[in-house]
Design an enzyme around this catalytic site. Structure first.
Site, PDB file in Angstrom:
ATOM      1  N   SER A 195       0.851  -1.184   0.000  1.00  0.00           N
ATOM      2  CA  SER A 195       0.000   0.000   0.000  1.00  0.00           C
ATOM      3  C   SER A 195       0.888   1.236   0.000  1.00  0.00           C
ATOM      4  CB  SER A 195      -0.898   0.009   1.241  1.00  0.00           C
ATOM      5  OG  SER A 195      -1.518   1.271   1.410  1.00  0.00           O
ATOM      6  N   SER A 196       0.404   2.290  -0.616  1.00  0.00           N
ATOM      7  CA  SER A 196       1.188   3.522  -0.655  1.00  0.00           C
ATOM      8  C   SER A 196       1.310   4.175   0.714  1.00  0.00           C
ATOM      9  CB  SER A 196       0.568   4.508  -1.648  1.00  0.00           C
ATOM     10  OG  SER A 196      -0.762   4.833  -1.271  1.00  0.00           O
ATOM     11  N   CYS A 197       0.527   3.712   1.700  1.00  0.00           N
ATOM     12  CA  CYS A 197       0.625   4.293   3.040  1.00  0.00           C
ATOM     13  C   CYS A 197       1.914   3.896   3.751  1.00  0.00           C
ATOM     14  CB  CYS A 197      -0.579   3.910   3.881  1.00  0.00           C
ATOM     15  SG  CYS A 197      -0.599   2.178   4.370  1.00  0.00           S
ATOM     16  N   TYR A 224      -1.508  -0.232  10.224  1.00  0.00           N
ATOM     17  CA  TYR A 224      -1.651  -0.922   8.943  1.00  0.00           C
ATOM     18  C   TYR A 224      -0.381  -0.761   8.112  1.00  0.00           C
ATOM     19  CZ  TYR A 224      -3.479  -2.020   4.272  1.00  0.00           C
ATOM     20  OH  TYR A 224      -3.679  -2.549   3.020  1.00  0.00           O
ATOM     21  N   LYS A 236       2.267  -3.612   6.555  1.00  0.00           N
ATOM     22  CA  LYS A 236       2.610  -3.718   5.143  1.00  0.00           C
ATOM     23  C   LYS A 236       4.114  -3.572   4.914  1.00  0.00           C
ATOM     24  CE  LYS A 236      -1.228  -4.630   3.093  1.00  0.00           C
ATOM     25  NZ  LYS A 236      -1.372  -5.899   2.343  1.00  0.00           N
ATOM     26  N   HIS A 254     -13.056   2.904   1.635  1.00  0.00           N
ATOM     27  CA  HIS A 254     -12.167   3.937   1.117  1.00  0.00           C
ATOM     28  C   HIS A 254     -12.983   5.098   0.558  1.00  0.00           C
ATOM     29  CE1 HIS A 254      -9.177   0.503   0.993  1.00  0.00           C
ATOM     30  NE2 HIS A 254      -8.568   1.420   1.689  1.00  0.00           N
TER      31      HIS A 254
END
Length: 314
Positions: A108-110, A137, A141, A180
């Site tokens: 994920s880009s987070c 989260y 990841k 989302h």
């Protein structure tokens, strides 16, 4: 991959997993495994080991995760880190012990720092603090992509990670609070239309910028990478290379849904990261680019939302 490769899709009923399954079927792949959550509890190590031992997948596509929007991430913090770590650890162990040929881990880009330079390059990982609202989260990841990297470094395994931007599309979760931004916005705007209201509220200031990728484009990128014969980075960004403010996004959703009222901002809700745009130059240099515009992707998503009988409204 060849057309007879045994391909295991985890999270096959979710947004990304179902898109990957559609892509593989459209390309003529016939040996696709896509167990449901009831059929395979990924948080149970013994059940994961048993499944891999019995089915012997050759390629594993991991889209299984506990996911949600900013509200869910900030509310169920322990669940997000514990469940995702458990799923990942069990899968990497099973892939290694059963000689899986290729393993694509969906990140994920987070994972990138909250204030990292924009657009976000893969090299920005671990260079600063994360966004607090989804830190649990993100840490899970990061652990997953580092597992993929180090299994490759130590054992030479063909494991790698894909870091997608914000995904939306067919088969999304449209819960008004725990989804989302795009599906949640579509659900709430439909309620506004049904109730005949003249205003639609968005959460936050509306000024933060986000990038959005149609889910079928992500599946296409993953398919491209799984079949790529050259060297792939340990982790690679996948996005569109363009972003939009949340208020501008609401205006685009309004066009797709024929809502002509006013859009107002509720600043009692947090904004999250000010901007999150991925640098996709690495995957672009390999020969992949997205195909679906935001306008077309929103139209397809709205049509799915309005025609599907399985969506929980409001």
């Amino acid at each position: 991959m060849n057309k007879n490769s045994r391909i295991l899709i985890l999270g096959g009923r979710g947004l990304v997993g179902s898109a990957m399954k559609r892509k593989l079927e459209a390309e003529g792949y016939t040996a696709i495994l896509a167990p449901t959550r009831d059929e395979l509890d990924l948080t149970n190590q013994n059940k994961v080991d048993q499944y891999f031992s019995e089915h012997k997948p050759e390629v594993v596509f991991d889209a299984a995760a506990k996911v949600g929007g900013i509200h869910a991430n900030n509310t169920y913090r322990a669940d997000f880190i514990y469940q995702n770590l458990a799923i990942q650890n069990n899968l990497f162990k099973a892939c290694f012990e059963n000689d899986v040929e290729k393993f694509l881990f969906l990140g994920s880009s987070c994972i990138y720092p909250k204030l990292a330079p924009q657009p976000l390059k893969e090299e920005s990982l671990l260079t600063g603090p994360l966004e607090p609202t989804n830190e649990p989260y993100a840490i899970a990841k990061i652990a997953g992509l580092k597992l993929a990297e180090n299994f490759k470094r130590q054992y030479g395994k063909n494991y790698f990670s894909v870091m997608p931007t914000n995904i939306y599309g067919v088969n999304d979760n449209f819960h008004p609070e725990n989804s989302h931004v795009i599906p949640g916005m579509i659900n709430r705007m439909q309620k506004t239309l049904d109730e005949g209201k003249a205003t639609f509220e968005i959460w936050g200031t509306g000024t933060v910028k986000r990038e959005f990728l149609f889910v079928d484009d992500l599946a296409d990128a993953c398919f491209f990478l799984l079949n790529y014969e050259g060297e792939i980075p340990y982790w690679i960004n996948v996005g569109t290379g363009t972003d939009i403010t949340i208020k501008e996004l609401a205006q685009e959703v309004a066009k797709a849904m024929d809502f002509n009222g006013d859009i107002i901002c509720n600043t009692d809700y947090p904004d999250g990261t000010p901007r999150k745009l991925l640098d996709c130059s690495k995957i672009n240099s390999l020969g992949w680019t997205p195909k679906t515009s935001l306008k077309d992707g929103l139209a397809k998503t709205v049509e799915y939302f309005r025609t599907s009988e399985n969506i929980r409204r409001y």
